[in-house]
Every structure is written in C-alpha cells, then in structure tokens.
Design an enzyme around this catalytic site. Structure first.
Site, PDB file in Angstrom:
ATOM      1  N   GLY A 157      12.769   1.581 -11.678  1.00 18.57           N
ATOM      2  CA  GLY A 157      13.844   1.512 -12.266  1.00 18.57           C
ATOM      3  C   GLY A 157      13.742   2.409 -13.735  1.00 18.57           C
ATOM      4  O   GLY A 157      12.346   1.196 -14.111  1.00 18.57           O
ATOM      5  N   GLY A 213      11.214  -0.369  -8.070  1.00 16.11           N
ATOM      6  CA  GLY A 213      11.493   0.612  -7.775  1.00 16.11           C
ATOM      7  C   GLY A 213      10.752   2.023  -6.680  1.00 16.11           C
ATOM      8  O   GLY A 213      10.579   3.039  -5.415  1.00 16.11           O
ATOM      9  N   GLU A 262       8.947  -8.622 -10.614  1.00 11.94           N
ATOM     10  CA  GLU A 262      10.645  -8.104 -11.008  1.00 11.94           C
ATOM     11  C   GLU A 262      10.149  -9.753 -12.167  1.00 11.94           C
ATOM     12  O   GLU A 262      11.054  -9.453 -13.348  1.00 11.94           O
ATOM     13  CB  GLU A 262      11.378  -8.057 -10.142  1.00 11.94           C
ATOM     14  CG  GLU A 262      11.492  -6.465  -9.572  1.00 11.94           C
ATOM     15  CD  GLU A 262      10.543  -6.223  -9.189  1.00 11.94           C
ATOM     16  OE1 GLU A 262      10.789  -4.782  -8.817  1.00 11.94           O
ATOM     17  OE2 GLU A 262       9.790  -6.866  -8.571  1.00 11.94           O
ATOM     18  N   ASP A 317      13.625  -6.448  -5.550  1.00  9.75           N
ATOM     19  CA  ASP A 317      14.529  -5.507  -5.721  1.00  9.75           C
ATOM     20  C   ASP A 317      14.250  -4.147  -4.017  1.00  9.75           C
ATOM     21  O   ASP A 317      13.264  -4.538  -3.946  1.00  9.75           O
ATOM     22  CB  ASP A 317      15.800  -5.469  -6.649  1.00  9.75           C
ATOM     23  CG  ASP A 317      15.314  -4.171  -7.388  1.00  9.75           C
ATOM     24  OD1 ASP A 317      14.485  -4.508  -7.423  1.00  9.75           O
ATOM     25  OD2 ASP A 317      16.412  -3.713  -7.760  1.00  9.75           O
TER      26      ASP A 317
END
Length: 352
Positions: free
Chosen positions: A71, A120, A143, A151
């Site tokens: 992301g 992502g 992350e 995520d």
C-alpha cells in the site's frame, strides 16, 4: 481530470479476448496501491463478474521491478499527520474488501507475482485461484519493519503455511523466493519470466489451468523447506523473547541472522504480530481474519509505531526508528491486547 480518469491512469483495465486484464500502473512507485487503484479494481471485478466475455481475470504490474510493493504507506502517513486518519480507515476497509472479493471470485484469477511482491502486493495476488511466481520473485510481508503488522489477509495465509514457516516470515519480514512462496502456500505455479508474455497471450483464449500447466515448470528446491526442522522448533516458543533466545542458541548461521533481523523490528509490532498469527490460525475464515487485521491496522496508527516506522523508512530515511517502547520486555500484555479491541468507529464487519 476526473476521479475516474485518475483511476484509469493508475490501473489499466482491458478485455482481451476472454481475459480481463488488470495492470497496476504506478511503476515509479513500484505499483504501490492507492485508494483510486483499489476502487478501480473493485469496480472491474464487479463489472466482469457478469460479463460473459471475461472467463479469466489477470492481475499484473507495469514495469520491470515487480507486481506491487504494498500500500502507499507514505500517503497514509501524510493523511494522519494532516489530521485525517479516517483516510487510512477508508483505504484499509476498501483494500480488505478487495482481498475478500478476489478470494471468492467466481472466475479464475491469475496473479503474476513476478519481481517484488510485498504486503498489499501479496493481498492482491495470493488470494486468487492461480498464483504465478518466477525466478525473479521476492515475496514477503515486511510490515514489522515499519511499526505495522501483516494485513491484507497475510496473517491468514502465513498462519496456514507449513509448520512455523509463516511465523518466521512474519517476524523477520524478509522476502522469500518463488520456490519458497510455493512451499509456503502463497503461490501455485512457477513460470520462467521469459515466458510471461506468451502465458498472458495464451490466457486471452485458453482456460487458465490448462495454460498454466503448459507454461509452468518445476520450481527449484525451497530453502525454507530445508530449514524447516530448526524453524519449527524455534518458532514454537510462546513469546517473541523466547523465540529470540532459541534463535541465538542455534548453530545454524541462518538462525543467528534471523535473530539479528528480528531485533531491529518494532517490539510492539513483533508481539502484536505473533498474537495475530496465533489467533488467525484459530479463526475459520479469511473474512474473520481480515476483520481482526482491520482492528490491528488502525491500532498500529493510533497506539503503535507506524508513524515512526514510516518516518524512519520513507520520510527522513534515517533508518533509525525510535520504537516506543524500545525493548520487548517493556511491551506488556495489556498494551498488546488493546490492538485487538473494537475500533472507535466500528469494526469492518466482513464476517458479519
């Protein structure tokens, strides 16, 4: 420029024969995902669901460097700093809905995980039905290095990898090869990068599984598979502190390297990630895990080290984050538990 036109620039959408082609088109930013891109992908998936022309959907990245680096976390950082944290909530809500939509899409979804495929990028490819890696693939969930936690359904995927390999990947944040990604259940097919153009062309007319059977080849041996005996033993420990102690006691050089890597990550993110993985393994559906990840993601912004991690990595680029707390032993159970509580503005609610 209209919003729709901006979306079209950042994501190229095309129907070629029987192939619906989604090309992430921000190559200078390693195709990092924006709200406009996620919105465009969701719109295309909905339109093509009932379009009889489209028998297969392809997800790929523009440029030579990779599918997607994750992301656009710099944009999220800027939004929070500008007093607009609700933008991050909207982005993650839309992105996680996209992940779930890809996982349950009624038509084959082929993800080309060539080159860099992080965060992502894993979310937009590894939930599809046909996941392709190459000799250039670098697949990972990094992350914890930016004060965040895996995520986009990453904890769902990693918690279901063989043995404790997913825990090793999540806590080190290190990327793995295409062969390792297949072994860990993050990918299905190994294709030489020189064959990708031919594969995509064949998908415009052919059935996805048959095309991939034709173009796929045997993956090299997985290094993680060979390391699994010591990885399973070490990462079975019940805390990050114990895992580090076990790693440092091993004779394998890779274990010592893993310990050094983990020690540089956010102590809070490490403990939250370990709990999230163990919890995800017990949850029954991707949607339940995405709901949990939504809680954790928002808490990383408001309670965790996300802002400091992004500052050190992408803003000031000093690579010297001041994690708070700075030591694992100072991250208490109550602090970790707070990351899993219902957000002020409500849950994502994908699982009902």
């Amino acid at each position: 420029m209209t919003t729709h036109a901006a979306e079209q620039q950042q994501v190229l959408l095309d129907v070629q024969g029987h192939l619906g082609r989604i090309t992430l088109n921000r190559p200078k930013a390693l195709n990092s995902l924006t709200m406009e891109m996620v919105t465009a992908v969701l719109r295309a998936l909905e339109e093509w669901r009932s379009d009889d022309r489209v028998r297969t959907v392809l997800v790929e990245g523009a440029g030579e460097r990779g599918l997607c680096a994750g992301g656009d976390i710099r944009a999220m950082y800027d939004a929070v700093k500008a007093g607009e944290p609700e933008l991050t909530e909207r982005f993650w809500a839309a992105e996680y809905r996209m992940n779930a939509a890809l996982a349950h899409y009624p038509k084959p979804v082929v993800g080309i995980m060539d080159g860099i495929c992080m965060g992502g990028g894993v979310g937009i490819s590894a939930h599809g039905s046909h996941r392709v890696v190459t000799e250039r693939s670098k697949v990972g969930m990094p992350e914890v290095g930016i004060g965040f936690a895996p995520d986009v359904g990453g904890t769902y995927l990693l918690s279901r990898a063989p043995g404790r390999l997913g825990t090793h990947m999540a806590l080190t944040g290190a990327p793995v090869s295409g062969a390792d990604a297949i072994h860990c259940g993050l990918a299905d097919h190994y294709v030489d990068s020189s064959e990708l153009d031919g594969l995509v062309n064949a998908l415009t007319e052919g059935e996805a599984s048959a095309v991939l059977d034709k173009y796929g080849t045997s993956a090299p041996e997985s290094g993680l598979a060979a390391a699994r005996p010591w990885i399973d033993e070490v990462y079975a420990a019940d805390s990050v502190e114990r895992i580090l102690t076990e790693l440092r006691s091993r004779n394998e050089p890779e274990a010592g390297e893993a310990a050094e890597t983990i020690a540089t990550k956010s102590p809070t993110s490490l403990k939250v990630t370990l709990r999230a993985l163990r919890s995800a393994a017990e949850l029954g559906s991707l949607e339940e895990v995405l709901d949990q990840e939504y809680r954790v993601s928002l808490a990383c912004v408001h309670r965790g080290d996300f802002l400091e991690g992004v500052r050190a990595t992408l803003v000031d680029k000093d690579r010297s984050p001041a994690w708070s707390p700075g030591q694992l032993e100072d991250v208490g159970e109550e602090h970790v538990a707070a990351f899993f509580r219902r957000p002020t503005n409500g849950d994502l609610g994908l699982s009902g």
